[in-house]
Design a protein around this motif. Structure first.
Motif, mmCIF file in Angstrom:
data_model
loop_
_atom_site.group_PDB
_atom_site.id
_atom_site.type_symbol
_atom_site.label_atom_id
_atom_site.label_comp_id
_atom_site.label_asym_id
_atom_site.label_seq_id
_atom_site.Cartn_x
_atom_site.Cartn_y
_atom_site.Cartn_z
ATOM 1 N N VAL A 126 0.874 -1.171 0.000
ATOM 2 C CA VAL A 126 0.000 0.000 0.000
ATOM 3 C C VAL A 126 0.909 1.218 0.000
ATOM 4 C CG1 VAL A 126 -1.633 1.350 1.387
ATOM 5 C CG2 VAL A 126 -1.917 -1.123 1.199
ATOM 6 N N LEU A 155 -7.392 3.494 3.467
ATOM 7 C CA LEU A 155 -7.030 2.107 3.176
ATOM 8 C C LEU A 155 -6.806 1.323 4.466
ATOM 9 C CD1 LEU A 155 -4.474 2.793 0.318
ATOM 10 C CD2 LEU A 155 -6.632 1.563 0.041
ATOM 11 N N ARG A 193 -0.380 -5.338 6.095
ATOM 12 C CA ARG A 193 0.075 -4.973 4.752
ATOM 13 C C ARG A 193 1.469 -4.344 4.828
ATOM 14 N NH1 ARG A 193 -4.128 -4.424 1.022
ATOM 15 N NH2 ARG A 193 -2.424 -4.426 -0.506
ATOM 16 N N VAL A 233 3.380 -1.256 4.067
ATOM 17 C CA VAL A 233 3.000 0.146 3.865
ATOM 18 C C VAL A 233 4.237 0.935 3.442
ATOM 19 C CG1 VAL A 233 2.066 2.220 4.954
ATOM 20 C CG2 VAL A 233 1.152 -0.025 5.572
ATOM 21 N N GLU A 252 -7.061 -0.072 -8.429
ATOM 22 C CA GLU A 252 -7.320 -0.467 -7.037
ATOM 23 C C GLU A 252 -8.470 -1.459 -6.968
ATOM 24 O OE1 GLU A 252 -9.276 1.735 -3.224
ATOM 25 O OE2 GLU A 252 -7.550 2.761 -4.102
ATOM 26 N N LEU A 286 -10.176 -2.874 -0.331
ATOM 27 C CA LEU A 286 -9.002 -2.435 0.399
ATOM 28 C C LEU A 286 -9.272 -1.298 1.383
ATOM 29 C CD1 LEU A 286 -6.446 -2.480 -2.539
ATOM 30 C CD2 LEU A 286 -6.551 -4.062 -0.621
#
Length: 226
Positions: A30, A123, A128, A130, A218, A222
């Motif tokens: 992300v 998000l 995740r 990042v 996208e 998410l």
């Protein structure tokens, strides 16, 4: 990797940064941009990595009567995070009620800006990778607050990626994330804009356009919509 002779503009910086990030092979990252100047840089990173792009808004919480003197920060996200220097807050006489009032005010400003940018809900960052992107770091204060707040969202890892920063601010930032990727640390540093041939201000219209364009790649699951 070192960028020689500075950067043409933020797009150029973003493309160079994206090429460096590609070599690490991050899975399903992300990308979060510090607005506004970080957005054109982060857009190129997100496009290359085919990653979702969002803005990460950090609002300073100032001392009573001296709002420019920061005692903490509010970091945007699916669950906004508050970072307060408790010792400093006591020193300047910032009560819990005062801090709560400032948090509410800054949350409202974050919501106003998010509506302006039409970015949608933040998000989801938990578990995740990042990647936090800005167009450069001078003192590191804003980025430091952002990293502290993001750590509380339980990401798998936090990567700080910037085109340039002074060498002496990087060690402290490295302690607050899993990796720092910085293409250049020119000396003397002086100011971020000195190392771009075109450093014109990034306007709200450009931020809105780039965030909307990034939605094309996208997936719909998410964001925190609850």
């Amino acid at each position: 990797m070192k960028a020689q002779g500075g950067f043409a503009d933020r797009t150029d910086a973003g493309r160079q940064l994206a090429r460096e990030l590609e070599t690490f092979g991050y899975k399903d990252p992300v990308v979060l941009a510090l607005p506004r100047g970080g957005v054109p840089v982060a857009f190129e990173v997100a496009k290359t990595l085919h990653a979702p792009l969002d803005v990460l808004m950090v609002r300073k919480i100032g001392a009573p009567g001296h709002e420019e003197y920061g005692i903490g920060a509010l970091v945007d996200g699916a669950a906004p995070q508050v970072v307060i220097d408790e010792a400093m807050a006591r020193t300047v006489g910032a009560s819990r009620d005062y801090i709560d009032m400032q948090i509410a005010k800054e949350l409202a400003e974050i919501e106003r800006r998010r509506a302006l940018y039409r970015a949608g809900p933040p998000l989801v960052l938990k578990a995740r990778t990042v990647i936090v992107v800005d167009d450069g770091i001078a003192t590191g204060g804003t980025v430091r607050a952002a990293l502290q707040g993001l750590a509380r969202t339980e990401p798998a890892q936090i990567i700080l990626a910037v085109p340039l920063a002074p060498a002496d601010v990087l060690p402290d930032l490295q302690k607050q994330c899993d990796r720092v990727i910085c293409l250049s640390s020119p000396y003397p540093f002086r100011a971020v804009g000195m190392h771009y041939r075109d450093f014109r201000q990034t306007g709200d219209e450009e931020v809105i356009r780039l965030l909307a364009e990034a939605k094309r790649w996208e997936t719909p699951d998410l964001r925190n919509t609850g």
